[in-house]
Design an enzyme around this catalytic site. Structure first.
Site, PDB file in Angstrom:
ATOM      1  N   TYR A 176     123.345   1.933  35.898  1.00 56.52           N
ATOM      2  CA  TYR A 176     124.387   1.925  34.871  1.00 56.52           C
ATOM      3  C   TYR A 176     125.580   2.750  35.329  1.00 56.52           C
ATOM      4  O   TYR A 176     125.498   3.495  36.302  1.00 56.52           O
ATOM      5  CB  TYR A 176     123.842   2.441  33.533  1.00 56.52           C
ATOM      6  CG  TYR A 176     123.610   3.932  33.464  1.00 56.52           C
ATOM      7  CD1 TYR A 176     122.532   4.524  34.116  1.00 56.52           C
ATOM      8  CD2 TYR A 176     124.478   4.762  32.753  1.00 56.52           C
ATOM      9  CE1 TYR A 176     122.323   5.891  34.059  1.00 56.52           C
ATOM     10  CE2 TYR A 176     124.270   6.126  32.685  1.00 56.52           C
ATOM     11  CZ  TYR A 176     123.197   6.693  33.343  1.00 56.52           C
ATOM     12  OH  TYR A 176     123.001   8.053  33.288  1.00 56.52           O
TER      13      TYR A 176
ATOM     14  N   ARG B 281     130.568   3.768  42.881  1.00 52.48           N
ATOM     15  CA  ARG B 281     129.204   4.293  42.735  1.00 52.48           C
ATOM     16  C   ARG B 281     128.271   3.214  42.186  1.00 52.48           C
ATOM     17  O   ARG B 281     127.109   3.129  42.584  1.00 52.48           O
ATOM     18  CB  ARG B 281     129.183   5.529  41.836  1.00 52.48           C
ATOM     19  CG  ARG B 281     127.791   6.188  41.823  1.00 52.48           C
ATOM     20  CD  ARG B 281     127.769   7.484  41.058  1.00 52.48           C
ATOM     21  NE  ARG B 281     128.156   7.292  39.672  1.00 52.48           N
ATOM     22  CZ  ARG B 281     128.378   8.277  38.814  1.00 52.48           C
ATOM     23  NH1 ARG B 281     128.250   9.540  39.211  1.00 52.48           N
ATOM     24  NH2 ARG B 281     128.733   8.026  37.575  1.00 52.48           N
TER      25      ARG B 281
ATOM     26  N   ARG C 109     106.193 -10.353  34.625  1.00 56.13           N
ATOM     27  CA  ARG C 109     105.960  -8.967  35.016  1.00 56.13           C
ATOM     28  C   ARG C 109     105.108  -8.854  36.279  1.00 56.13           C
ATOM     29  O   ARG C 109     103.974  -9.318  36.317  1.00 56.13           O
ATOM     30  CB  ARG C 109     105.281  -8.198  33.866  1.00 56.13           C
ATOM     31  CG  ARG C 109     105.190  -6.703  34.153  1.00 56.13           C
ATOM     32  CD  ARG C 109     104.603  -5.920  32.990  1.00 56.13           C
ATOM     33  NE  ARG C 109     104.593  -4.506  33.312  1.00 56.13           N
ATOM     34  CZ  ARG C 109     103.659  -3.917  34.069  1.00 56.13           C
ATOM     35  NH1 ARG C 109     102.672  -4.635  34.559  1.00 56.13           N
ATOM     36  NH2 ARG C 109     103.735  -2.627  34.339  1.00 56.13           N
TER      37      ARG C 109
ATOM     38  N   HIS D  86     105.186  -5.877  39.760  1.00 58.65           N
ATOM     39  CA  HIS D  86     105.949  -4.744  40.305  1.00 58.65           C
ATOM     40  C   HIS D  86     106.930  -5.161  41.402  1.00 58.65           C
ATOM     41  O   HIS D  86     108.069  -4.704  41.436  1.00 58.65           O
ATOM     42  CB  HIS D  86     105.004  -3.674  40.856  1.00 58.65           C
ATOM     43  CG  HIS D  86     104.289  -2.892  39.793  1.00 58.65           C
ATOM     44  ND1 HIS D  86     103.527  -3.476  38.821  1.00 58.65           N
ATOM     45  CD2 HIS D  86     104.230  -1.569  39.552  1.00 58.65           C
ATOM     46  CE1 HIS D  86     103.021  -2.553  38.030  1.00 58.65           C
ATOM     47  NE2 HIS D  86     103.435  -1.378  38.447  1.00 58.65           N
TER      48      HIS D  86
ATOM     49  N   LYS E  58     122.168   5.990  40.263  1.00 60.21           N
ATOM     50  CA  LYS E  58     122.338   6.146  38.810  1.00 60.21           C
ATOM     51  C   LYS E  58     121.491   5.098  38.085  1.00 60.21           C
ATOM     52  O   LYS E  58     122.004   4.103  37.570  1.00 60.21           O
ATOM     53  CB  LYS E  58     123.830   6.028  38.455  1.00 60.21           C
ATOM     54  CG  LYS E  58     124.172   6.598  37.094  1.00 60.21           C
ATOM     55  CD  LYS E  58     125.665   6.769  36.972  1.00 60.21           C
ATOM     56  CE  LYS E  58     126.114   7.045  35.567  1.00 60.21           C
ATOM     57  NZ  LYS E  58     125.626   8.305  35.029  1.00 60.21           N
TER      58      LYS E  58
ATOM     59  N   GLU F 293     121.318  20.252  38.460  1.00 58.55           N
ATOM     60  CA  GLU F 293     122.459  19.763  37.664  1.00 58.55           C
ATOM     61  C   GLU F 293     122.053  19.801  36.199  1.00 58.55           C
ATOM     62  O   GLU F 293     120.978  20.303  35.871  1.00 58.55           O
ATOM     63  CB  GLU F 293     122.859  18.354  38.112  1.00 58.55           C
ATOM     64  CG  GLU F 293     121.747  17.328  37.988  1.00 58.55           C
ATOM     65  CD  GLU F 293     122.115  15.969  38.589  1.00 58.55           C
ATOM     66  OE1 GLU F 293     123.274  15.541  38.469  1.00 58.55           O
ATOM     67  OE2 GLU F 293     121.212  15.318  39.155  1.00 58.55           O
TER      68      GLU F 293
ATOM     69  N   LEU G  55     122.931  13.674  41.173  1.00 56.89           N
ATOM     70  CA  LEU G  55     123.893  12.580  41.083  1.00 56.89           C
ATOM     71  C   LEU G  55     125.248  13.063  41.606  1.00 56.89           C
ATOM     72  O   LEU G  55     125.674  14.178  41.302  1.00 56.89           O
ATOM     73  CB  LEU G  55     124.048  12.119  39.627  1.00 56.89           C
ATOM     74  CG  LEU G  55     124.917  10.880  39.484  1.00 56.89           C
ATOM     75  CD1 LEU G  55     124.157   9.632  39.944  1.00 56.89           C
ATOM     76  CD2 LEU G  55     125.372  10.690  38.056  1.00 56.89           C
TER      77      LEU G  55
HETATM   78  N1  PMP Z   1     124.392  14.195  36.490  1.00 57.87           N
HETATM   79  C1  PMP Z   1     123.665  13.355  35.716  1.00 57.87           C
HETATM   80  C2  PMP Z   1     122.183  13.440  35.763  1.00 57.87           C
HETATM   81  C3  PMP Z   1     124.313  12.428  34.875  1.00 57.87           C
HETATM   82  O1  PMP Z   1     123.604  11.591  34.117  1.00 57.87           O
HETATM   83  C4  PMP Z   1     125.733  12.427  34.836  1.00 57.87           C
HETATM   84  C5  PMP Z   1     126.482  11.494  33.921  1.00 57.87           C
HETATM   85  N2  PMP Z   1     126.069  10.199  33.950  1.00 57.87           N
HETATM   86  C6  PMP Z   1     126.438  13.306  35.656  1.00 57.87           C
HETATM   87  C7  PMP Z   1     125.731  14.175  36.473  1.00 57.87           C
HETATM   88  C8  PMP Z   1     127.932  13.313  35.682  1.00 57.87           C
HETATM   89  O2  PMP Z   1     128.418  12.212  36.382  1.00 57.87           O
HETATM   90  P1  PMP Z   1     129.859  11.596  36.098  1.00 57.87           P
HETATM   91  O3  PMP Z   1     130.820  12.708  36.288  1.00 57.87           O
HETATM   92  O4  PMP Z   1     130.015  10.553  37.114  1.00 57.87           O
HETATM   93  O5  PMP Z   1     129.839  11.095  34.698  1.00 57.87           O
END
Ligand code: PMP
Length: 286
Positions: free
Chosen positions: A33, A52, A100, A102, A148, A181, A206
């Site tokens: 996403y 991304r 379904r 895997h 993501k 994070e 991320l």
């Molecule tokens: N880390 C994680 C785990 C996230 O889910 C997000 C937002 N989706 C971010 C960092 C921030 O990323 P961005 O600045 O691209 O929204």
């Protein structure tokens, strides 16, 4: 106002928009996403999020379902149909619907859904002016957090733990006690020596698009930066803590597990970065 969702080529009333029970996003979290902020109907950090998205799909070997041009058209049309001036637009692309199993199905088209919603920017501004609470939480995610994916259960559990403690964000830490994070944000501190620090992207995090935009602004402002891990203890002793994401921009964290950060008010660096990030994101939105 009635909301509209884009589902596999069709705009549908939001309340009736559905995907199949054997969509692999539903059964395996086999999808990715992106989220863009929308200012005055335009997308912020457009290219960064688009790149991304392409990378996430490539890493999972999900076919890129449409051209960048077509994608731009449907994102904007979803924003328009929902009459969003300020808010967010969300896209989810999964490997598609198949019996379904895997292993990957053959010759299945990816599913694409897009939603957009309005957000009252004043609420975020009020919170940023006051400062938000954070709590720490163990990072229990898989080893590819650079992709993501919609597999967000550990993130959701961490965010819920934060909410139950009256906090805005859960700051995740690894088995060494080092911050990775936030549950949906990247985490930063101004350490005891006044240095700006955030975890490097070699770590399992991320690569935030807002993070990348802030890094450029930091350089232009001549702020000293180290992309180096910091511990939970260092964060608690820091002058400032803040988190960044497309939907929260730069959010000062003024307490962590109940420990006051600095003087308990949003610090000058976070405040300045929020201001210049928003200025630039609005100006460059397309
Ligand atoms: N880390 C994680 C785990 C996230 O889910 C997000 C937002 N989706 C971010 C960092 C921030 O990323 P961005 O600045 O691209 O929204």
């Amino acid at each position: 106002m009635s909301r509209v969702a884009y589902v596999n080529g069709i705009y549908q009333p939001h309340g009736q928009a559905v995907v199949h029970i054997e969509d692999r996003g539903f059964q395996f979290a086999d999808g990715v996403y992106e989220v863009w902020s929308v200012f005055d109907g335009k997308l912020a950090d457009y290219q960064g999020h688009l790149s991304r998205l392409a990378r996430s799909l490539t890493e999972l070997r999900i076919d890129i379902p449409m051209s960048a041009e077509a994608l731009g058209i449907v994102l904007r049309e979803t924003i328009r149909r929902n009459r969003v001036r300020n808010g967010i637009v969300y896209i989810q692309i999964t490997r598609g619907t198949a019996p379904r199993d895997h292993a990957f199905p053959k010759d299945v088209a990816p599913s694409v859904i897009i939603t957009a919603k309005s957000i009252d920017l004043k609420k975020g501004e009020a919170l940023a002016a006051k400062g938000a609470a954070g709590v720490t939480h163990p990072d229990m995610r898989w080893g590819r957090c650079d992709i993501k994916t919609v597999g967000l259960l550990p993130n959701a559990l961490a965010k819920q733990a934060a909410r139950e403690r009256g906090a805005y964000e859960a700051i995740l830490f690894d088995e060494m006690g080092m911050v990775t994070e936030g549950s949906s944000t990247n985490a930063w501190i101004i350490d005891e020596n006044g240095k700006l620090r955030t975890r490097d992207t070699q770590a399992n995090i991320l690569r935030g698009i807002t993070r990348a935009a802030i890094l450029k602004l930091v350089e232009a402002e001549g702020i000293e930066l180290e992309e180096r891990a910091f511990s939970v203890e260092e964060a608690k002793r820091a002058r400032e803590v803040f988190v960044t994401a497309a939907s929260s921009f730069v959010m000062p964290i003024t307490s962590l597990d109940g420990t006051r950060i600095g003087d308990g008010k949003p610090g000058p660096v976070a405040t300045r970065l929020r201001e210049i990030y928003l200025e630039q994101a609005r100006r460059d939105a397309v």
